[in-house]
Structures are given as C-alpha cells and as structure tokens.
Design a protein around this motif. Structure first.
Motif, PDB file in Angstrom:
ATOM      1  N   ILE A  10     -23.622  -6.186 -40.971  1.00 17.11           N
ATOM      2  CA  ILE A  10     -22.762  -5.900 -39.821  1.00 17.11           C
ATOM      3  C   ILE A  10     -21.342  -6.424 -40.028  1.00 17.11           C
ATOM      4  CG2 ILE A  10     -22.459  -6.213 -37.339  1.00 17.11           C
ATOM      5  CD1 ILE A  10     -24.944  -4.591 -38.018  1.00 17.11           C
ATOM      6  N   LEU A  11     -21.223  -7.709 -40.312  1.00 23.73           N
ATOM      7  CA  LEU A  11     -19.917  -8.353 -40.417  1.00 23.73           C
ATOM      8  C   LEU A  11     -19.000  -7.724 -41.472  1.00 23.73           C
ATOM      9  CD1 LEU A  11     -18.208 -10.592 -39.219  1.00 23.73           C
ATOM     10  CD2 LEU A  11     -19.217 -12.168 -40.880  1.00 23.73           C
ATOM     11  N   GLU A  33     -15.771 -12.955 -32.046  1.00 26.27           N
ATOM     12  CA  GLU A  33     -17.208 -12.763 -31.879  1.00 26.27           C
ATOM     13  C   GLU A  33     -17.651 -13.370 -30.559  1.00 26.27           C
ATOM     14  OE1 GLU A  33     -19.513 -12.704 -35.754  1.00 26.27           O
ATOM     15  OE2 GLU A  33     -18.214 -14.438 -35.924  1.00 26.27           O
ATOM     16  N   ASP A  34     -18.916 -13.209 -30.274  1.00 27.57           N
ATOM     17  CA  ASP A  34     -19.448 -13.712 -29.010  1.00 27.57           C
ATOM     18  C   ASP A  34     -19.791 -15.197 -29.047  1.00 27.57           C
ATOM     19  OD1 ASP A  34     -21.650 -13.718 -30.631  1.00 27.57           O
ATOM     20  OD2 ASP A  34     -22.833 -12.349 -29.403  1.00 27.57           O
ATOM     21  N   GLY A  35     -19.679 -15.836 -30.214  1.00 25.54           N
ATOM     22  CA  GLY A  35     -19.953 -17.272 -30.303  1.00 25.54           C
ATOM     23  C   GLY A  35     -21.426 -17.608 -30.414  1.00 25.54           C
ATOM     24  N   ASP A  36     -22.269 -16.646 -30.659  1.00 24.93           N
ATOM     25  CA  ASP A  36     -23.701 -16.892 -30.804  1.00 24.93           C
ATOM     26  C   ASP A  36     -23.940 -17.798 -32.005  1.00 24.93           C
ATOM     27  OD1 ASP A  36     -26.435 -16.861 -31.113  1.00 24.93           O
ATOM     28  OD2 ASP A  36     -26.631 -14.691 -30.926  1.00 24.93           O
ATOM     29  N   LEU A  42     -18.371 -19.835 -39.743  1.00 22.54           N
ATOM     30  CA  LEU A  42     -17.192 -20.571 -39.328  1.00 22.54           C
ATOM     31  C   LEU A  42     -16.229 -19.594 -38.671  1.00 22.54           C
ATOM     32  CD1 LEU A  42     -15.644 -23.228 -39.312  1.00 22.54           C
ATOM     33  CD2 LEU A  42     -14.749 -22.606 -41.564  1.00 22.54           C
ATOM     34  N   VAL A  43     -15.911 -19.825 -37.403  1.00 26.43           N
ATOM     35  CA  VAL A  43     -15.058 -18.899 -36.661  1.00 26.43           C
ATOM     36  C   VAL A  43     -13.949 -19.664 -35.944  1.00 26.43           C
ATOM     37  CG1 VAL A  43     -16.870 -17.195 -36.301  1.00 26.43           C
ATOM     38  CG2 VAL A  43     -16.542 -18.994 -34.633  1.00 26.43           C
ATOM     39  N   LEU A  44     -12.951 -18.938 -35.494  1.00 27.16           N
ATOM     40  CA  LEU A  44     -11.880 -19.508 -34.696  1.00 27.16           C
ATOM     41  C   LEU A  44     -12.461 -19.942 -33.349  1.00 27.16           C
ATOM     42  CD1 LEU A  44      -8.820 -19.930 -34.189  1.00 27.16           C
ATOM     43  CD2 LEU A  44      -8.791 -17.607 -33.291  1.00 27.16           C
ATOM     44  N   VAL A  45     -12.311 -21.200 -33.032  1.00 29.43           N
ATOM     45  CA  VAL A  45     -12.828 -21.720 -31.770  1.00 29.43           C
ATOM     46  C   VAL A  45     -11.839 -21.364 -30.665  1.00 29.43           C
ATOM     47  CG1 VAL A  45     -13.501 -23.786 -30.511  1.00 29.43           C
ATOM     48  CG2 VAL A  45     -13.991 -23.597 -32.948  1.00 29.43           C
ATOM     49  N   HIS A  46     -12.357 -20.817 -29.591  1.00 27.30           N
ATOM     50  CA  HIS A  46     -11.520 -20.459 -28.450  1.00 27.30           C
ATOM     51  C   HIS A  46     -12.309 -20.689 -27.175  1.00 27.30           C
ATOM     52  CE1 HIS A  46     -13.807 -16.756 -27.806  1.00 27.30           C
ATOM     53  NE2 HIS A  46     -13.842 -16.676 -29.108  1.00 27.30           N
TER      54      HIS A  46
END
Length: 59
Positions: A10-11, A33-36, A42-46
């Motif tokens: 998917i990604l 992303e949905d933060g699941d 590792l993703v941008l924290v928001h």
C-alpha cells in the motif's frame, strides 16, 4: 491488514504518487496517515485535533 502488507503493497503506491506530484508541481508534499500504531512506521508527529492537518474533522 498486516503492517508488512501495508508497508510492502500500500505505502509504496502512495509514495510513488507523492513523488510524481512533487516532480510535476516542483514543491514538497507530505503524506498524512491515520496514526495507527500497527503500521509501525516513523512518521511526522502532528496533533490529531489540528483543523489545519485534519481535513475530515470538519465533516
């Protein structure tokens, strides 16, 4: 959906599309992303409640 399936199938499709948009428009794009936590990436924290970063919130 397992995190392995998400990360392998998917990604990469989303990343490919983002790269194409960046090339076409000559600017940077961010993938939100949905933060699941099952994605384990590792993703941008928001902040989840941010109306600027959460377009579905208004719906």
């Amino acid at each position: 959906m397992s995190q392995e399936f998400y990360a392998r199938k998917i990604l990469p499709k989303h990343i490919k599309e983002i790269k194409a948009l960046e090339e076409h428009y000559h600017r940077r794009f961010r993938f939100q992303e949905d933060g699941d936590p099952s994605h384990d990436l590792l993703v941008l924290v928001h902040p989840a409640q941010s109306p600027d970063l959460n377009p579905i919130e208004a719906l």
